[in-house]
Design a protein around this motif. Structure first.
Motif, PDB file in Angstrom:
ATOM      1  N   ARG A  54       0.845  -1.190   0.000  1.00 22.99           N
ATOM      2  CA  ARG A  54       0.000   0.000   0.000  1.00 22.99           C
ATOM      3  C   ARG A  54       0.890   1.254   0.000  1.00 22.99           C
ATOM      4  NH1 ARG A  54      -2.163   3.389   3.955  1.00 22.99           N
ATOM      5  NH2 ARG A  54      -1.034   2.242   5.558  1.00 22.99           N
ATOM      6  N   VAL A  55       0.541   2.247  -0.842  1.00 25.11           N
ATOM      7  CA  VAL A  55       1.345   3.457  -0.943  1.00 25.11           C
ATOM      8  C   VAL A  55       1.131   4.309   0.314  1.00 25.11           C
ATOM      9  CG1 VAL A  55       1.742   5.591  -2.241  1.00 25.11           C
ATOM     10  CG2 VAL A  55       1.181   3.478  -3.458  1.00 25.11           C
ATOM     11  N   VAL A  56       2.204   4.559   1.045  1.00 28.03           N
ATOM     12  CA  VAL A  56       2.077   5.403   2.246  1.00 28.03           C
ATOM     13  C   VAL A  56       2.648   6.795   2.012  1.00 28.03           C
ATOM     14  CG1 VAL A  56       1.950   3.532   3.925  1.00 28.03           C
ATOM     15  CG2 VAL A  56       4.182   4.417   3.259  1.00 28.03           C
ATOM     16  N   SER A  57       3.724   6.862   1.262  1.00 27.85           N
ATOM     17  CA  SER A  57       4.266   8.184   0.940  1.00 27.85           C
ATOM     18  C   SER A  57       4.884   8.147  -0.446  1.00 27.85           C
ATOM     19  CB  SER A  57       5.244   8.656   2.005  1.00 27.85           C
ATOM     20  OG  SER A  57       6.125   7.651   2.379  1.00 27.85           O
ATOM     21  N   VAL A  58       5.430   9.267  -0.841  1.00 26.77           N
ATOM     22  CA  VAL A  58       5.952   9.372  -2.198  1.00 26.77           C
ATOM     23  C   VAL A  58       7.201  10.252  -2.170  1.00 26.77           C
ATOM     24  CG1 VAL A  58       4.265  11.213  -2.660  1.00 26.77           C
ATOM     25  CG2 VAL A  58       5.403  10.115  -4.559  1.00 26.77           C
ATOM     26  N   GLU A  59       8.226   9.822  -2.917  1.00 28.52           N
ATOM     27  CA  GLU A  59       9.446  10.623  -3.004  1.00 28.52           C
ATOM     28  C   GLU A  59       9.450  11.393  -4.316  1.00 28.52           C
ATOM     29  OE1 GLU A  59      13.193   8.563  -2.522  1.00 28.52           O
ATOM     30  OE2 GLU A  59      14.349  10.410  -2.807  1.00 28.52           O
ATOM     31  N   ALA A  60       9.716  12.683  -4.220  1.00 26.04           N
ATOM     32  CA  ALA A  60       9.844  13.531  -5.412  1.00 26.04           C
ATOM     33  C   ALA A  60      11.286  13.486  -5.888  1.00 26.04           C
ATOM     34  CB  ALA A  60       9.453  14.967  -5.064  1.00 26.04           C
ATOM     35  N   ALA A 113      -4.776   8.987  -1.237  1.00 23.85           N
ATOM     36  CA  ALA A 113      -3.575   9.757  -1.571  1.00 23.85           C
ATOM     37  C   ALA A 113      -2.444   9.372  -0.612  1.00 23.85           C
ATOM     38  CB  ALA A 113      -3.867  11.248  -1.460  1.00 23.85           C
ATOM     39  N   PRO A 114      -1.184   9.499  -1.073  1.00 26.89           N
ATOM     40  CA  PRO A 114      -0.069   9.221  -0.164  1.00 26.89           C
ATOM     41  C   PRO A 114      -0.155  10.140   1.057  1.00 26.89           C
ATOM     42  CG  PRO A 114       0.718   9.642  -2.404  1.00 26.89           C
ATOM     43  CD  PRO A 114      -0.739   9.961  -2.389  1.00 26.89           C
ATOM     44  N   GLU A 115       0.149   9.583   2.232  1.00 28.99           N
ATOM     45  CA  GLU A 115       0.068  10.406   3.441  1.00 28.99           C
ATOM     46  C   GLU A 115       1.138  11.495   3.457  1.00 28.99           C
ATOM     47  OE1 GLU A 115       0.054   7.789   6.972  1.00 28.99           O
ATOM     48  OE2 GLU A 115      -1.095   6.426   5.696  1.00 28.99           O
ATOM     49  N   ARG A 116       2.322  11.154   2.937  1.00 30.69           N
ATOM     50  CA  ARG A 116       3.431  12.096   3.063  1.00 30.69           C
ATOM     51  C   ARG A 116       4.206  12.286   1.771  1.00 30.69           C
ATOM     52  NH1 ARG A 116       3.999   9.151   8.145  1.00 30.69           N
ATOM     53  NH2 ARG A 116       2.761  10.419   9.554  1.00 30.69           N
ATOM     54  N   MET A 117       4.790  13.470   1.661  1.00 27.76           N
ATOM     55  CA  MET A 117       5.653  13.803   0.530  1.00 27.76           C
ATOM     56  C   MET A 117       7.092  13.892   1.032  1.00 27.76           C
ATOM     57  SD  MET A 117       6.205  14.569  -2.637  1.00 27.76           S
ATOM     58  CE  MET A 117       4.599  14.801  -3.411  1.00 27.76           C
ATOM     59  N   SER A 118       7.980  13.196   0.348  1.00 30.76           N
ATOM     60  CA  SER A 118       9.388  13.149   0.739  1.00 30.76           C
ATOM     61  C   SER A 118      10.225  13.904  -0.298  1.00 30.76           C
ATOM     62  CB  SER A 118       9.817  11.683   0.810  1.00 30.76           C
ATOM     63  OG  SER A 118      10.803  11.479   1.766  1.00 30.76           O
ATOM     64  N   VAL A 119      11.007  14.866   0.169  1.00 28.71           N
ATOM     65  CA  VAL A 119      11.769  15.725  -0.738  1.00 28.71           C
ATOM     66  C   VAL A 119      13.258  15.658  -0.380  1.00 28.71           C
ATOM     67  CG1 VAL A 119      12.114  18.126  -1.480  1.00 28.71           C
ATOM     68  CG2 VAL A 119       9.801  17.279  -1.088  1.00 28.71           C
ATOM     69  N   ASN A 120      14.103  15.464  -1.384  1.00 27.52           N
ATOM     70  CA  ASN A 120      15.554  15.445  -1.157  1.00 27.52           C
ATOM     71  C   ASN A 120      16.087  16.856  -0.993  1.00 27.52           C
ATOM     72  OD1 ASN A 120      16.467  12.507  -1.685  1.00 27.52           O
ATOM     73  ND2 ASN A 120      15.059  12.975  -3.373  1.00 27.52           N
ATOM     74  N   VAL A 121      16.938  17.023  -0.015  1.00 28.42           N
ATOM     75  CA  VAL A 121      17.497  18.335   0.257  1.00 28.42           C
ATOM     76  C   VAL A 121      19.014  18.198   0.340  1.00 28.42           C
ATOM     77  CG1 VAL A 121      17.707  20.026   2.113  1.00 28.42           C
ATOM     78  CG2 VAL A 121      15.446  19.314   1.346  1.00 28.42           C
ATOM     79  N   GLY A 143      -0.489  24.868   1.970  1.00 33.52           N
ATOM     80  CA  GLY A 143      -1.476  24.302   2.879  1.00 33.52           C
ATOM     81  C   GLY A 143      -1.153  22.878   3.312  1.00 33.52           C
ATOM     82  N   LEU A 144       0.057  22.413   3.001  1.00 33.65           N
ATOM     83  CA  LEU A 144       0.470  21.080   3.469  1.00 33.65           C
ATOM     84  C   LEU A 144       0.884  21.201   4.934  1.00 33.65           C
ATOM     85  CD1 LEU A 144       0.970  18.150   2.277  1.00 33.65           C
ATOM     86  CD2 LEU A 144       3.387  18.769   2.227  1.00 33.65           C
ATOM     87  N   SER A 145       0.492  20.218   5.748  1.00 35.44           N
ATOM     88  CA  SER A 145       0.909  20.342   7.144  1.00 35.44           C
ATOM     89  C   SER A 145       2.318  19.785   7.315  1.00 35.44           C
ATOM     90  CB  SER A 145      -0.085  19.678   8.094  1.00 35.44           C
ATOM     91  OG  SER A 145      -0.160  18.322   7.812  1.00 35.44           O
ATOM     92  N   ALA A 146       3.025  20.367   8.271  1.00 32.70           N
ATOM     93  CA  ALA A 146       4.446  20.043   8.460  1.00 32.70           C
ATOM     94  C   ALA A 146       4.648  18.542   8.652  1.00 32.70           C
ATOM     95  CB  ALA A 146       5.001  20.813   9.665  1.00 32.70           C
ATOM     96  N   ARG A 147       3.737  17.902   9.357  1.00 33.41           N
ATOM     97  CA  ARG A 147       3.952  16.474   9.638  1.00 33.41           C
ATOM     98  C   ARG A 147       3.765  15.605   8.397  1.00 33.41           C
ATOM     99  NH1 ARG A 147      -1.199  17.000  10.284  1.00 33.41           N
ATOM    100  NH2 ARG A 147      -2.750  15.653  10.737  1.00 33.41           N
ATOM    101  N   ASP A 148       3.254  16.183   7.311  1.00 30.00           N
ATOM    102  CA  ASP A 148       3.109  15.418   6.066  1.00 30.00           C
ATOM    103  C   ASP A 148       4.285  15.630   5.106  1.00 30.00           C
ATOM    104  OD1 ASP A 148       0.787  14.370   7.036  1.00 30.00           O
ATOM    105  OD2 ASP A 148      -0.511  15.818   6.027  1.00 30.00           O
TER     106      ASP A 148
END
Ligand code: C2E
Ligand code: MG
Ligand code: MG
Ligand code: MG
Length: 278
Positions: A54-60, A113-121, A143-148
């Motif tokens: 099941r998709v929980v989050s997604v990496e950009a 929808a995926p719960e969280r968005m993961s971004v490389n920094v 409007g994305l919440s910090a915990r997501d």
């Protein structure tokens, strides 16, 4: 950059490396216009729960389609962008685009929808004293919440003096989750877990590749899940390519994974279409 300039003089004696330096300079110049010319885009790869997938989050993941040369790998152009400092601007664009996309999916798909968005920094971004503020602004604007939001940092990045660590702490205080990317491949990985406020470790593909063969990689993959569980962190196995690897990781106690076996990075609208089918 003094060390680099010294290196540059030595390089002049080696035609191959000299050509390479010229190539890097050309890339840097072209990358500067790529953003405005709309040549940059994001691909999205699912991070799934084991064993069900099941998709929980997604990496950009950043993509550059060069008008003549076609797709150029971020492994090639991110280091160039880091050297020139352009990664700060590029990174802000990635963050805005990814967070806005996460909110769009939430509106369109709700609970699917995926719960969280993961971004490389990159370390260069973390070294900017304004970075945590930029993240807070992007969250407010989209409007994305910090915990997501998950910020993925490579472990060596956090070593880079005081500001990078201060930024990571500030992000953590905002409620943003912090992931150590490519975990196990840098220096003193375990030591870092004592000082850096980390929520997630992304266990590097190199340990996953041979996890099904009895041997040192499997032993390390096992040790890393134990450390992660013991510290109350979330472990994500990276680069899972086969069903056998997924099954073995699950058997070892991994609850989250990412890799071609579950889904390759794809552009929107393909990612959204896959969510609709799921
Ligand atoms: P990463 O963050 O560790 O991302 C994982 C890389 O592994 C991605 O390569 C992804 O496409 C690839 N991958 C995922 N699953 C599999 C698999 O099962 N098998 C194989 N062989 N590969 C898999 P990609 O997209 O080429 O990105 C390479 C690196 O570039 C990333 O490694 C990350 O460090 C950097 N990068 C990408 N986008 C950004 C960005 O927006 N900002 C920054 N600073 N760095 C980025
Ligand atoms: Mg990553
Ligand atoms: Mg990684
Ligand atoms: Mg990597």
């Amino acid at each position: 950059y003094a060390a680099k300039e010294r290196g540059g003089r030595h390089r002049a004696y080696t035609p191959d490396l000299d050509t390479r330096a010229g190539e890097q300079a050309r890339l840097a110049a072209e990358l500067r216009t790529a953003l405005e010319a709309g040549q940059l885009s994001l691909a999205y790869q699912p991070i799934v729960s084991l064993p069900e997938g099941r998709v929980v989050s997604v990496e950009a993941l950043l993509r550059w389609t060069h008008p003549e040369r076609g797709a150029i790998s971020p492994a090639e152009f991110i280091p160039v962008a880091e050297e020139t400092g352009l990664v700060v601007e590029l990174g802000a664009w990635v963050l805005r685009t990814a967070c806005a996309q996460a909110v769009t999916w939430r509106r369109a798909f709700g609970a699917t929808a995926p719960e969280r968005m993961s971004v490389n920094v990159s370390v260069r971004q973390l070294a900017e004293p304004t970075f945590a503020g930029v993240v807070a602004e992007v969250l407010a604007w989209t409007g994305l919440s910090a915990r997501d939001l998950i910020v993925e940092v490579t472990e060596t990045a956090v070593f880079d003096g005081g500001q990078a660590l201060r930024t990571v702490k500030a992000l953590h205080e905002l409620g943003v989750r912090v992931a150590l990317d490519d975990f196990g491949t840098g220096h003193s990985s375990l030591g870092l877990l004592q000082t850096v406020p980390v929520d997630i470790i992304k266990v590097d593909k190199s340990f996953v590749d041979r996890v099904t063969q009895a041997g040192r990689h499997a032993v390390i993959a096992t040790a890393l899940i134990q450390v992660s569980n013991g510290l109350g962190l979330t472990a994500v196995a990276e680069g899972v390519e086969t069903a056998d690897q997924a099954a073995e990781l699950h058997r070892l106690g991994y609850r989250f994974a990412q890799g071609y076996h579950f889904g390759k990075p794809v552009a929107e609208p393909d990612f959204g279409a896959a969510l609709t089918r799921a």
